[in-house]
Design a protein around this motif. Structure first.
Motif, short mmCIF file in Angstrom:
data_model
loop_
_atom_site.label_atom_id
_atom_site.label_comp_id
_atom_site.label_asym_id
_atom_site.label_seq_id
_atom_site.Cartn_x
_atom_site.Cartn_y
_atom_site.Cartn_z
N THR A 1 18.61 77.86 55.97
CA THR A 1 18.90 76.78 55.02
C THR A 1 17.94 75.61 55.25
N SER A 2 17.73 75.28 56.51
CA SER A 2 16.82 74.19 56.85
C SER A 2 15.39 74.50 56.40
N LYS A 3 14.96 75.72 56.63
CA LYS A 3 13.60 76.13 56.24
C LYS A 3 13.46 76.12 54.71
N LEU A 4 14.46 76.60 54.01
CA LEU A 4 14.44 76.59 52.54
C LEU A 4 14.33 75.15 52.03
N LYS A 5 15.13 74.26 52.60
CA LYS A 5 15.09 72.86 52.19
C LYS A 5 13.71 72.27 52.46
N GLN A 6 13.14 72.56 53.62
CA GLN A 6 11.81 72.05 53.97
C GLN A 6 10.77 72.57 52.98
N ASN A 7 10.82 73.85 52.64
CA ASN A 7 9.87 74.42 51.68
C ASN A 7 10.01 73.79 50.31
N LEU A 8 11.24 73.57 49.88
CA LEU A 8 11.47 72.94 48.58
C LEU A 8 10.95 71.50 48.56
N GLU A 9 11.19 70.77 49.66
CA GLU A 9 10.68 69.40 49.73
C GLU A 9 9.15 69.38 49.70
N GLU A 10 8.52 70.32 50.39
CA GLU A 10 7.06 70.39 50.39
C GLU A 10 6.52 70.70 48.99
N GLN A 11 7.19 71.60 48.30
CA GLN A 11 6.77 71.94 46.94
C GLN A 11 6.93 70.74 46.01
N LEU A 12 8.06 70.03 46.14
CA LEU A 12 8.27 68.84 45.33
C LEU A 12 7.22 67.78 45.65
N ASP A 13 6.92 67.59 46.94
CA ASP A 13 5.88 66.64 47.34
C ASP A 13 4.54 67.00 46.71
N ARG A 14 4.21 68.28 46.71
CA ARG A 14 2.94 68.73 46.16
C ARG A 14 2.86 68.41 44.66
N LEU A 15 3.94 68.71 43.95
CA LEU A 15 3.96 68.44 42.51
C LEU A 15 3.92 66.94 42.22
N MET A 16 4.63 66.15 43.00
CA MET A 16 4.62 64.70 42.79
C MET A 16 3.23 64.13 43.12
N GLN A 17 2.59 64.66 44.18
CA GLN A 17 1.24 64.22 44.53
C GLN A 17 0.27 64.59 43.41
N GLN A 18 0.48 65.77 42.84
CA GLN A 18 -0.37 66.21 41.73
C GLN A 18 -0.25 65.24 40.55
N LEU A 19 0.97 64.82 40.23
CA LEU A 19 1.17 63.84 39.16
C LEU A 19 0.52 62.50 39.50
N GLN A 20 0.70 62.07 40.74
CA GLN A 20 0.12 60.80 41.17
C GLN A 20 -1.41 60.85 41.10
N ASP A 21 -2.00 61.94 41.60
CA ASP A 21 -3.46 62.10 41.55
C ASP A 21 -3.96 62.10 40.11
N LEU A 22 -3.21 62.75 39.24
CA LEU A 22 -3.60 62.82 37.84
C LEU A 22 -3.62 61.42 37.22
N GLU A 23 -2.59 60.61 37.52
CA GLU A 23 -2.54 59.25 36.98
C GLU A 23 -3.68 58.40 37.54
N GLU A 24 -3.98 58.59 38.83
CA GLU A 24 -5.05 57.80 39.44
C GLU A 24 -6.42 58.17 38.90
N CYS A 25 -6.60 59.43 38.49
CA CYS A 25 -7.89 59.90 37.99
C CYS A 25 -7.96 59.91 36.46
N ARG A 26 -7.00 59.33 35.82
CA ARG A 26 -6.90 59.39 34.35
C ARG A 26 -8.18 58.90 33.67
N GLU A 27 -8.77 57.83 34.19
CA GLU A 27 -9.96 57.26 33.58
C GLU A 27 -11.17 58.20 33.70
N GLU A 28 -11.18 59.03 34.73
CA GLU A 28 -12.31 59.93 34.98
C GLU A 28 -12.24 61.20 34.14
N LEU A 29 -11.09 61.49 33.55
CA LEU A 29 -10.89 62.71 32.78
C LEU A 29 -10.94 62.41 31.29
#
Length: 190
Positions: free
Chosen positions: A9-37
């Motif tokens: 259960t702990s490992k599943l939760k950790q994996n889910l949090e990491e996946q959510l972090d990755r997707l949120m970072q992807q959104l944040q990076d996209l917003e930061e690079c918006r002017e370049e795209l």
């Protein structure tokens, strides 16, 4: 045997949090690079990220329906995903802190924003949007808000934050959260 289930259960939760972090970072990076795209590239990448969030949301729904011990811990992630999809929150950093239930970090970010506004480093409209998101997240995490903060929320809250507040008030009604998220994902695809 019991410890094995806890470990999994702990490992599943950790994996889910990491996946959510990755997707949120992807959104944040996209917003930061918006002017370049260019506009098409930005829209396509954002659409793909929202689709990934939708798929992640579907996976959470399946997990939550089959394992009741994870429901409470995953509810925060579910609301964070719903917020991202519904565009109630536009700042991935705030979504991430909300999903991880980090009120102290949210308050620190708010203090940094206050400072940045005073020295002219942060535009007023961006400050207002992010302060609304942080105060809404703090309220949903059960944190006590000052009278000034409550007044700021009531004066500046838009329909997206109000909708998030209304739907997320009843955590037991996961179907409503998923229904709203599905509608918002469909709107984003169009």
């Amino acid at each position: 045997m019991a410890s094995r289930g806890t470990t999994e259960t702990s490992k599943l939760k950790q994996n889910l949090e990491e996946q959510l972090d990755r997707l949120m970072q992807q959104l944040q990076d996209l917003e930061e690079c918006r002017e370049e795209l260019d506009t098409d590239e930005y829209e396509e990448t954002k659409k793909e990220t929202l689709e990934q969030l939708s798929e992640f949301n579907d996976s959470l729904k399946k997990i939550m329906s089959g394992d009741m011990t994870l429901v409470d811990e995953l509810s925060g992630m579910q609301l964070a995903i719903q917020a991202a999809i519904s565009q109630a929150f536009k700042t991935p950093e705030v979504i991430r802190m909300f999903a991880k239930k980090q009120p102290r970090q949210l308050r620190t970010r708010l203090a940094e924003m206050d400072r940045d506004l005073m020295v002219g480093k942060l535009p007023r409209d961006l400050y207002t949007q992010q302060k609304l998101e942080i105060l809404t997240a703090l309220r949903k995490l059960g944190e006590k808000l000052t009278g000034d903060d409550e007044m700021f929320l009531s004066t500046n809250a838009g329909t997206a934050l109000s909708q998030f507040e209304r739907v997320s008030t009843d955590l037991g009604s996961g179907d409503k959260v998923f229904a709203l998220a599905s509608v918002e994902v469909e709107k984003a695809k169009q």
